[in-house]
Scaffold this active site. Structure first.
Site, PDB file in Angstrom:
ATOM      1  N   THR A 133       0.835  -1.192   0.000  1.00  0.00           N
ATOM      2  CA  THR A 133       0.000   0.000   0.000  1.00  0.00           C
ATOM      3  C   THR A 133       0.876   1.250   0.000  1.00  0.00           C
ATOM      4  O   THR A 133       1.998   1.225   0.526  1.00  0.00           O
ATOM      5  CB  THR A 133      -0.908   0.024   1.253  1.00  0.00           C
ATOM      6  OG1 THR A 133      -1.540   1.307   1.371  1.00  0.00           O
ATOM      7  CG2 THR A 133      -0.104  -0.235   2.514  1.00  0.00           C
ATOM      8  N   ASP A 134       0.359   2.340  -0.562  1.00  0.00           N
ATOM      9  CA  ASP A 134       1.114   3.592  -0.525  1.00  0.00           C
ATOM     10  C   ASP A 134       1.177   4.167   0.885  1.00  0.00           C
ATOM     11  O   ASP A 134       1.967   5.082   1.150  1.00  0.00           O
ATOM     12  CB  ASP A 134       0.528   4.618  -1.498  1.00  0.00           C
ATOM     13  CG  ASP A 134      -0.879   5.080  -1.132  1.00  0.00           C
ATOM     14  OD1 ASP A 134      -1.522   4.447  -0.279  1.00  0.00           O
ATOM     15  OD2 ASP A 134      -1.342   6.073  -1.723  1.00  0.00           O
ATOM     16  N   GLU A 135       0.393   3.610   1.806  1.00  0.00           N
ATOM     17  CA  GLU A 135       0.421   4.117   3.179  1.00  0.00           C
ATOM     18  C   GLU A 135       1.740   3.823   3.884  1.00  0.00           C
ATOM     19  O   GLU A 135       2.019   4.394   4.945  1.00  0.00           O
ATOM     20  CB  GLU A 135      -0.764   3.555   3.972  1.00  0.00           C
ATOM     21  CG  GLU A 135      -2.100   4.101   3.497  1.00  0.00           C
ATOM     22  CD  GLU A 135      -3.183   4.002   4.564  1.00  0.00           C
ATOM     23  OE1 GLU A 135      -2.857   4.151   5.751  1.00  0.00           O
ATOM     24  OE2 GLU A 135      -4.339   3.789   4.192  1.00  0.00           O
ATOM     25  N   LYS A 179       2.517  -3.491   7.182  1.00  0.00           N
ATOM     26  CA  LYS A 179       2.711  -3.671   5.740  1.00  0.00           C
ATOM     27  C   LYS A 179       4.143  -3.307   5.343  1.00  0.00           C
ATOM     28  O   LYS A 179       4.759  -3.983   4.509  1.00  0.00           O
ATOM     29  CB  LYS A 179       1.708  -2.824   4.960  1.00  0.00           C
ATOM     30  CG  LYS A 179       0.268  -3.263   5.110  1.00  0.00           C
ATOM     31  CD  LYS A 179       0.016  -4.662   4.543  1.00  0.00           C
ATOM     32  CE  LYS A 179      -0.025  -4.671   3.043  1.00  0.00           C
ATOM     33  NZ  LYS A 179      -0.403  -6.014   2.511  1.00  0.00           N
ATOM     34  N   TYR A 192      -1.415  -0.452  11.052  1.00  0.00           N
ATOM     35  CA  TYR A 192      -1.662  -1.139   9.776  1.00  0.00           C
ATOM     36  C   TYR A 192      -0.507  -0.936   8.812  1.00  0.00           C
ATOM     37  O   TYR A 192       0.089  -1.901   8.314  1.00  0.00           O
ATOM     38  CB  TYR A 192      -2.968  -0.643   9.154  1.00  0.00           C
ATOM     39  CG  TYR A 192      -3.045  -0.890   7.666  1.00  0.00           C
ATOM     40  CD1 TYR A 192      -3.009  -2.188   7.154  1.00  0.00           C
ATOM     41  CD2 TYR A 192      -3.130   0.170   6.756  1.00  0.00           C
ATOM     42  CE1 TYR A 192      -3.060  -2.424   5.781  1.00  0.00           C
ATOM     43  CE2 TYR A 192      -3.181  -0.048   5.394  1.00  0.00           C
ATOM     44  CZ  TYR A 192      -3.138  -1.350   4.906  1.00  0.00           C
ATOM     45  OH  TYR A 192      -3.178  -1.571   3.557  1.00  0.00           O
TER      46      TYR A 192
END
Length: 249
Positions: A124-126, A152, A148
């Site tokens: 994810t870009d997060e 990741k 979260y």
């Protein structure tokens, strides 16, 4: 015939990717391993009833024995399986560590032992954290800001380590916010739609001015497929939709 093991294939993006692959590649066989937590829904795949190139297995990616048996059958592994809701991770991160990090580790171990052609980690870009303006490149340092995204990012580092240490042919993709069919209604866009249909208020996070890019899940599937087939082994790729919008927008 190529055998593709897709983990978390009962979820939003995974189920869309299964439909995409089976429609595009008549010589692909898909095994879907999913624990069927609250966000996993086999109704997403109801249209595949009777499809001889598809098999569903209910199971946990943290279960090494179950994972090992399926990876042994696979040419390629695409890991969608993850706990993914930020607010849930803030309330309690244990399940996120277990699935997102430990589960990825178990998959990597099996992939190493069985010599798969590709191990593709869906990220994810997060993992980049936040940015005041512009956009991230793949060289941007990982700076997650919640449990979260931290799990990741940790999983990504383990994937990279297995490529460097064990020469495992890995790929990573980091996508922006997906929208589209089968999305679980706790996410922003389907929540707004469902609330609007029911004539309820639309909840806004903070002041509603946080900007996020929105990517149609079909376009994400196309990009995953492209990277899986033509990506440079060991690399990570950003996938964006070019549709920036604030929560208020």
């Amino acid at each position: 015939m190529k055998t593709l093991l897709i983990t978390g294939g009962g979820g939003f993006i995974g189920s869309n990717f299964i439909h995409y692959v089976l429609a595009k590649y008549p010589d692909y066989f898909v095994i879907n391993l999913d624990k069927l937590t609250y966000a996993g829904n086999l109704a997403n795949l109801a249209g595949l009833a009777g499809e001889i190139r598809y098999r569903f297995v209910e199971g946990d990616i943290c279960d090494r024995a179950a994972v090992d048996a399926l990876v042994a059958e696979a040419d390629m592994v695409v890991n969608f399986a993850a706990e993914s809701h930020v607010d849930r991770s803030i309330m309690g991160g244990a399940e996120f560590v277990q699935t997102n990090f430990n589960g990825t580790y178990e998959l990597l171990e099996s992939a190493k032992d069985h010599g798969v052609e590709r191990f593709h980690q869906i990220s994810t870009d997060e993992v980049y954290g936040s940015i005041d303006e512009g956009f991230w490149t793949e060289e941007w340092p990982l700076a997650p800001r919640n449990p979260y995204s931290a799990t990741k990012a940790s999983a990504e580092l383990m994937v990279r380590a297995y490529h460097i240490t064990h020469d495992l042919p890995t790929l990573i993709t980091r996508a922006s916010n997906n929208i589209g069919a089968f999305q679980y209604p706790e996410k922003r866009v389907p929540l707004y739609i469902a609330n609007a249909i029911d004539d309820e208020s639309l909840p806004v996070y903070g002041d509603g001015m946080q900007v996020r890019d929105h990517l149609l899940v079909n376009d994400h599937c196309f990009a995953i497929d492209l990277v899986l087939r033509k990506g440079v082994i060991g690399e990570a790729y950003n996938i964006g939709g070019g549709n920036d919008a604030t929560g208020i927008d």
